[in-house]
Write a protein that holds these residues in place. Sequence first.
Motif, PDB file in Angstrom:
ATOM      1  N   ASP A 147       0.822  -1.209   0.000  1.00  0.00           N
ATOM      2  CA  ASP A 147       0.000   0.000   0.000  1.00  0.00           C
ATOM      3  C   ASP A 147       0.859   1.262   0.000  1.00  0.00           C
ATOM      4  O   ASP A 147       1.884   1.336   0.688  1.00  0.00           O
ATOM      5  CB  ASP A 147      -0.906  -0.006   1.238  1.00  0.00           C
ATOM      6  CG  ASP A 147      -2.032   0.998   1.131  1.00  0.00           C
ATOM      7  OD1 ASP A 147      -1.739   2.209   1.187  1.00  0.00           O
ATOM      8  OD2 ASP A 147      -3.190   0.571   0.990  1.00  0.00           O
ATOM      9  N   GLU A 148       0.420   2.265  -0.762  1.00  0.00           N
ATOM     10  CA  GLU A 148       1.131   3.542  -0.830  1.00  0.00           C
ATOM     11  C   GLU A 148       1.231   4.218   0.535  1.00  0.00           C
ATOM     12  O   GLU A 148       2.116   5.047   0.760  1.00  0.00           O
ATOM     13  CB  GLU A 148       0.428   4.478  -1.814  1.00  0.00           C
ATOM     14  CG  GLU A 148       0.684   4.164  -3.276  1.00  0.00           C
ATOM     15  CD  GLU A 148       2.078   4.577  -3.723  1.00  0.00           C
ATOM     16  OE1 GLU A 148       2.648   5.506  -3.110  1.00  0.00           O
ATOM     17  OE2 GLU A 148       2.602   3.966  -4.667  1.00  0.00           O
ATOM     18  N   ALA A 149       0.339   3.879   1.450  1.00  0.00           N
ATOM     19  CA  ALA A 149       0.382   4.477   2.789  1.00  0.00           C
ATOM     20  C   ALA A 149       1.700   4.195   3.496  1.00  0.00           C
ATOM     21  O   ALA A 149       2.090   4.933   4.417  1.00  0.00           O
ATOM     22  CB  ALA A 149      -0.785   3.955   3.628  1.00  0.00           C
ATOM     23  N   TRP A 150       2.398   3.162   3.048  1.00  0.00           N
ATOM     24  CA  TRP A 150       3.679   2.839   3.671  1.00  0.00           C
ATOM     25  C   TRP A 150       4.737   3.904   3.415  1.00  0.00           C
ATOM     26  O   TRP A 150       5.686   4.030   4.195  1.00  0.00           O
ATOM     27  CB  TRP A 150       4.170   1.475   3.196  1.00  0.00           C
ATOM     28  CG  TRP A 150       3.573   0.366   4.005  1.00  0.00           C
ATOM     29  CD1 TRP A 150       2.532  -0.446   3.661  1.00  0.00           C
ATOM     30  CD2 TRP A 150       3.967  -0.022   5.317  1.00  0.00           C
ATOM     31  NE1 TRP A 150       2.254  -1.323   4.677  1.00  0.00           N
ATOM     32  CE2 TRP A 150       3.125  -1.091   5.708  1.00  0.00           C
ATOM     33  CE3 TRP A 150       4.943   0.412   6.204  1.00  0.00           C
ATOM     34  CZ2 TRP A 150       3.236  -1.713   6.942  1.00  0.00           C
ATOM     35  CZ3 TRP A 150       5.064  -0.211   7.438  1.00  0.00           C
ATOM     36  CH2 TRP A 150       4.219  -1.260   7.797  1.00  0.00           C
ATOM     37  N   ARG A 151       4.595   4.678   2.360  1.00  0.00           N
ATOM     38  CA  ARG A 151       5.581   5.738   2.113  1.00  0.00           C
ATOM     39  C   ARG A 151       5.623   6.706   3.290  1.00  0.00           C
ATOM     40  O   ARG A 151       6.704   7.077   3.770  1.00  0.00           O
ATOM     41  CB  ARG A 151       5.256   6.486   0.820  1.00  0.00           C
ATOM     42  CG  ARG A 151       5.405   5.661  -0.448  1.00  0.00           C
ATOM     43  CD  ARG A 151       5.309   6.536  -1.687  1.00  0.00           C
ATOM     44  NE  ARG A 151       5.243   5.757  -2.904  1.00  0.00           N
ATOM     45  CZ  ARG A 151       6.311   5.270  -3.545  1.00  0.00           C
ATOM     46  NH1 ARG A 151       7.516   5.488  -3.062  1.00  0.00           N
ATOM     47  NH2 ARG A 151       6.153   4.575  -4.664  1.00  0.00           N
ATOM     48  N   ALA A 152       4.460   7.126   3.757  1.00  0.00           N
ATOM     49  CA  ALA A 152       4.402   8.054   4.887  1.00  0.00           C
ATOM     50  C   ALA A 152       4.881   7.387   6.171  1.00  0.00           C
ATOM     51  O   ALA A 152       5.579   8.010   6.987  1.00  0.00           O
ATOM     52  CB  ALA A 152       2.977   8.578   5.058  1.00  0.00           C
ATOM     53  N   ARG A 153       4.536   6.128   6.356  1.00  0.00           N
ATOM     54  CA  ARG A 153       4.972   5.420   7.564  1.00  0.00           C
ATOM     55  C   ARG A 153       6.495   5.294   7.603  1.00  0.00           C
ATOM     56  O   ARG A 153       7.118   5.463   8.658  1.00  0.00           O
ATOM     57  CB  ARG A 153       4.335   4.033   7.616  1.00  0.00           C
ATOM     58  CG  ARG A 153       2.819   4.052   7.769  1.00  0.00           C
ATOM     59  CD  ARG A 153       2.231   2.666   7.584  1.00  0.00           C
ATOM     60  NE  ARG A 153       0.779   2.702   7.503  1.00  0.00           N
ATOM     61  CZ  ARG A 153       0.030   1.721   7.022  1.00  0.00           C
ATOM     62  NH1 ARG A 153       0.612   0.606   6.587  1.00  0.00           N
ATOM     63  NH2 ARG A 153      -1.283   1.836   6.973  1.00  0.00           N
ATOM     64  N   LEU A 154       7.082   4.999   6.459  1.00  0.00           N
ATOM     65  CA  LEU A 154       8.541   4.908   6.402  1.00  0.00           C
ATOM     66  C   LEU A 154       9.184   6.272   6.619  1.00  0.00           C
ATOM     67  O   LEU A 154      10.202   6.387   7.319  1.00  0.00           O
ATOM     68  CB  LEU A 154       8.977   4.323   5.058  1.00  0.00           C
ATOM     69  CG  LEU A 154       8.589   2.866   4.796  1.00  0.00           C
ATOM     70  CD1 LEU A 154       8.992   2.465   3.386  1.00  0.00           C
ATOM     71  CD2 LEU A 154       9.228   1.933   5.811  1.00  0.00           C
ATOM     72  N   ALA A 155       8.598   7.305   6.029  1.00  0.00           N
ATOM     73  CA  ALA A 155       9.139   8.655   6.204  1.00  0.00           C
ATOM     74  C   ALA A 155       9.091   9.074   7.663  1.00  0.00           C
ATOM     75  O   ALA A 155      10.020   9.731   8.166  1.00  0.00           O
ATOM     76  CB  ALA A 155       8.367   9.644   5.338  1.00  0.00           C
ATOM     77  N   ASP A 156       8.042   8.685   8.362  1.00  0.00           N
ATOM     78  CA  ASP A 156       7.929   9.027   9.782  1.00  0.00           C
ATOM     79  C   ASP A 156       9.041   8.389  10.610  1.00  0.00           C
ATOM     80  O   ASP A 156       9.397   8.904  11.675  1.00  0.00           O
ATOM     81  CB  ASP A 156       6.570   8.572  10.326  1.00  0.00           C
ATOM     82  CG  ASP A 156       5.422   9.440   9.830  1.00  0.00           C
ATOM     83  OD1 ASP A 156       5.696  10.552   9.337  1.00  0.00           O
ATOM     84  OD2 ASP A 156       4.264   8.994   9.927  1.00  0.00           O
ATOM     85  N   ARG A 157       9.601   7.287  10.107  1.00  0.00           N
ATOM     86  CA  ARG A 157      10.696   6.607  10.810  1.00  0.00           C
ATOM     87  C   ARG A 157      12.065   7.020  10.275  1.00  0.00           C
ATOM     88  O   ARG A 157      13.090   6.465  10.671  1.00  0.00           O
ATOM     89  CB  ARG A 157      10.531   5.090  10.684  1.00  0.00           C
ATOM     90  CG  ARG A 157       9.278   4.530  11.345  1.00  0.00           C
ATOM     91  CD  ARG A 157       9.305   4.706  12.856  1.00  0.00           C
ATOM     92  NE  ARG A 157      10.370   3.942  13.471  1.00  0.00           N
ATOM     93  CZ  ARG A 157      10.231   2.698  13.941  1.00  0.00           C
ATOM     94  NH1 ARG A 157       9.057   2.082  13.855  1.00  0.00           N
ATOM     95  NH2 ARG A 157      11.239   2.073  14.517  1.00  0.00           N
ATOM     96  N   GLY A 158      12.086   7.988   9.354  1.00  0.00           N
ATOM     97  CA  GLY A 158      13.353   8.474   8.815  1.00  0.00           C
ATOM     98  C   GLY A 158      13.840   7.744   7.591  1.00  0.00           C
ATOM     99  O   GLY A 158      14.963   7.977   7.128  1.00  0.00           O
ATOM    100  N   PHE A 159      13.003   6.889   7.022  1.00  0.00           N
ATOM    101  CA  PHE A 159      13.393   6.125   5.835  1.00  0.00           C
ATOM    102  C   PHE A 159      12.725   6.730   4.603  1.00  0.00           C
ATOM    103  O   PHE A 159      11.734   6.221   4.094  1.00  0.00           O
ATOM    104  CB  PHE A 159      12.999   4.655   5.987  1.00  0.00           C
ATOM    105  CG  PHE A 159      13.655   3.966   7.150  1.00  0.00           C
ATOM    106  CD1 PHE A 159      15.028   3.836   7.216  1.00  0.00           C
ATOM    107  CD2 PHE A 159      12.891   3.452   8.190  1.00  0.00           C
ATOM    108  CE1 PHE A 159      15.641   3.200   8.291  1.00  0.00           C
ATOM    109  CE2 PHE A 159      13.486   2.811   9.266  1.00  0.00           C
ATOM    110  CZ  PHE A 159      14.865   2.691   9.318  1.00  0.00           C
ATOM    111  N   ASP A 160      13.273   7.854   4.155  1.00  0.00           N
ATOM    112  CA  ASP A 160      12.712   8.494   2.957  1.00  0.00           C
ATOM    113  C   ASP A 160      13.826   9.114   2.133  1.00  0.00           C
ATOM    114  O   ASP A 160      14.989   8.997   2.465  1.00  0.00           O
ATOM    115  CB  ASP A 160      11.667   9.540   3.346  1.00  0.00           C
ATOM    116  CG  ASP A 160      12.228  10.602   4.291  1.00  0.00           C
ATOM    117  OD1 ASP A 160      13.413  10.499   4.703  1.00  0.00           O
ATOM    118  OD2 ASP A 160      11.483  11.535   4.620  1.00  0.00           O
TER     119      ASP A 160
END
Length: 287
Positions: A274-287
């Motif tokens: 799911d595309e929602a994982w992009r934001a979840r990863l960014a919140d953890r510093g993985f962007d």
Amino acid sequence: MPVDDPEDPDRLEGPAVTRVEVPVDTRAPGGTTNAHLLDGLLADPAARTDALDAALAERGSEDADAPSVEAIAVTHAHPDHVGAVADYAALTDATVVARDDHADRFAAAAGVEPDETVAPGETVADTAVRAVDTPGHAPDHLAFAAGGPGTESGRSVLCCGDLAVAEGSVAVAAPEGDLAAYLASLERVRDAGYDRLLPGHGPPIDDPPAACERLIDHRLDRERDVIAALDGGASDLDAVVDGAYEKDLSGVRDLALATVAAHVEKLVAEGRADEAWRARLADRGFD
């Protein structure tokens, strides 16, 4: 001490190679990085040591059966590979070479500006060593090839940095690790027909296709574990890690998180998560 025996017939049949294990602050097993003298190239001088000094002095002696150092380069600009580039550039007056599209990254890590740059497919400075594109572990990752058909030695070797290891696996960790690129690099090297791989950590690899296939299988197995965790309802990165790993992660959980993040990034890019994982990863510093 240099690891490779100069009287080893396998060594003499191929390009002139000397491997020196350099103690360095690294999370790789064994706590060392391999510096390689590959024909006229010094690759990955992680730290200055007496053993590496001695190997360079031997190459520079009048009765040496291998070329002296003409160029210095690194497979990638991680701290455990670049630590003594500036030292050995000053000691040898060799040409310092960086990957053309990552010269700034190299200079920042090595503490010295490159004299020249090299693109994949080109030879490194005045040596006969060829740069090979192998991104994935790091975006700037190169390997260095010598020998092969049409050359005096016949046997082909690839100084492959952190693309492959003889045992265990290579970290491909977000935010800069790219799993799709890493798998593609392994596939290209697997199919290229090299006789020997010279990893950045651990012993040489004498069956490159099998080693590459093993590492590909390992990554795809982990991908299946990540998919199973996602399908099982994991909605945050920690839950995916807990679902994807059965072993105790004490002391390496940060690396497991970064590895799983790289897997999820690949799955999102491929439309398999799911595309929602992009934001979840960014919140953890993985962007």
